[in-house]
Design an enzyme around this catalytic site. Structure first.
Site, PDB file in Angstrom:
ATOM      1  N   CYS A 109       0.872  -1.174   0.000  1.00  0.00           N
ATOM      2  CA  CYS A 109       0.000   0.000   0.000  1.00  0.00           C
ATOM      3  C   CYS A 109       0.908   1.223   0.000  1.00  0.00           C
ATOM      4  O   CYS A 109       1.609   1.471   0.987  1.00  0.00           O
ATOM      5  CB  CYS A 109      -0.925   0.025   1.217  1.00  0.00           C
ATOM      6  SG  CYS A 109      -1.898   1.556   1.344  1.00  0.00           S
ATOM      7  N   CYS A 135      -0.054   3.693  -6.626  1.00  0.00           N
ATOM      8  CA  CYS A 135      -1.163   3.195  -5.805  1.00  0.00           C
ATOM      9  C   CYS A 135      -1.422   1.766  -6.241  1.00  0.00           C
ATOM     10  O   CYS A 135      -1.463   1.471  -7.440  1.00  0.00           O
ATOM     11  CB  CYS A 135      -2.419   4.048  -5.995  1.00  0.00           C
ATOM     12  SG  CYS A 135      -3.872   3.382  -5.147  1.00  0.00           S
TER      13      CYS A 135
END
Length: 237
Positions: free
Chosen positions: A85, A199
C-alpha cells in the site's frame, strides 16, 4: 514455518490479491514446494489512509492497527515485511521503528527501478491517491534521485481518484479507457518520460488492462520482484 515473510495487506483487499497473484506468477516454480513461504495479514478494516492524511482531525489513524500488526507478526520472526500500500508508507518510519525486521519500502524500490528500465528519463510523473500526493513521499525521493518531478494536474488527480475509489475499491472493476487516458495525459500533455503507478489499485488496473505502451514503473510490481529476490536468497542460506 521457517524462512517466511509477512505481507501487511488489506489496503485494499483487491490490491493485495493482485500482489499475491503477481508474486505467485513470477516465482519460478515446477512443483508446490517451489512457491514462497509467507503469511498474509489481510487487515481490511485498517482506516482509510488518504482520509487520515488529508483530514487527520476527523478520521481515525491507520497507524494504530498497523503498529499492532507489526508487533504481532514480529514475534513470529519473518525475514521481512512487504507493505503493498503506497499511501501507508506515510507511516513507514514509525512502523520500522517498532521492529528490527526490515520493512520493504515500495516507493524507494519504484524510484530505483527508473535508472534500470528508463535510463534516459528526466521527467518523472506520479499517479496516486490524494494522500500520497499530499504526503510528498514520492515527490521528495524522486527529486533527491536527480529527476524532475511532475505532479498530475487537478483534473488528472481527480480522474485517478475515480479509478482508484469508485472503480477498483468500490466495484472491483477497471475502466481501461480511463486508465489509459490518465497515462496519455501524463505522457503527452505533461511530457513525462516515465510515470510511476503509485497506488496498488492502479497496479490492479495495470494488471488487468495493461499500459498501452506508455512508459510506466509499477511500484507494486517492483515490490513483488524484490520480495521474490529476498525470499529465494534466504532459502539458500
Amino acid at each position: 514455518m521457517q524462512k517466511f515473510f509477512t505481507i501487511l495487506g488489506g489496503m485494499g483487499t483487491e490490491a493485495t490479491e493482485s500482489y499475491i497473484h503477481l508474486l505467485n506468477e513470477r516465482t519460478p516454480t515446477h512443483k508446490d514446494q517451489d512457491y514462497l513461504n509467507y503469511i498474509l495479514v489481510n487487515h481490511a478494516t485498517v482506516p482509510d489512509r488518504t482520509d487520515y492524511i488529508v483530514d487527520p482531525d476527523h478520521h481515525q489513524s491507520p497507524l494504530v492497527p498497523l503498529a499492532e500488526d507489526v508487533r504481532q507478526q514480529s514475534q513470529l520472526g519473518p525475514q521481512f515485511f512487504a507493505l503493498p500500500c503506497n499511501t501507508a508508507h506515510y507511516f513507514y518510519d514509525q512502523l520500522q521503528a517498532l521492529t528490527d525486521i526490515p520493512i520493504l519500502h515500495m516507493p524507494n524500490l519504484a524510484i530505483a527501478a527508473i535508472a534500470k528500465k528508463f535510463p534516459q528519463a528526466k521527467r518523472v510523473g506520479l499517479i496516486a491517491t490524494e494522500g500520497t500526493l499530499k504526503d510528498r513521499i514520492y515527490e521528495v525521493a524522486i527529486q533527491a534521485a536527480g529527476y524532475q518531478f511532475v505532479m498530475p494536474t487537478p483534473t488528472i488527480a481527480k480522474e485517478t481518484m475515480t479509478l482508484i475509489y469508485d472503480d477498483v475499491k468500490a466495484q472491483n472493476w477497471v475502466d481501461a479507457d480511463l486508465y489509459h487516458h490518465i497515462l496519455q495525459q501524463m505522457v503527452e500533455d505533461l511530457h513525462c518520460d516515465v510515470v510511476i503507478l503509485g497506488c496498488t489499485e492502479i497496479s490492479v488496473a495495470e494488471e488487468r488492462a495493461g499500459h498501452a505502451n506508455f512508459p510506466v514503473i509499477d511500484a507494486q510490481g517492483e515490490l513483488v520482484d524484490e520480495s521474490i529476490r529476498l525470499a529465494l536468497a534466504a532459502r539458500k542460506q
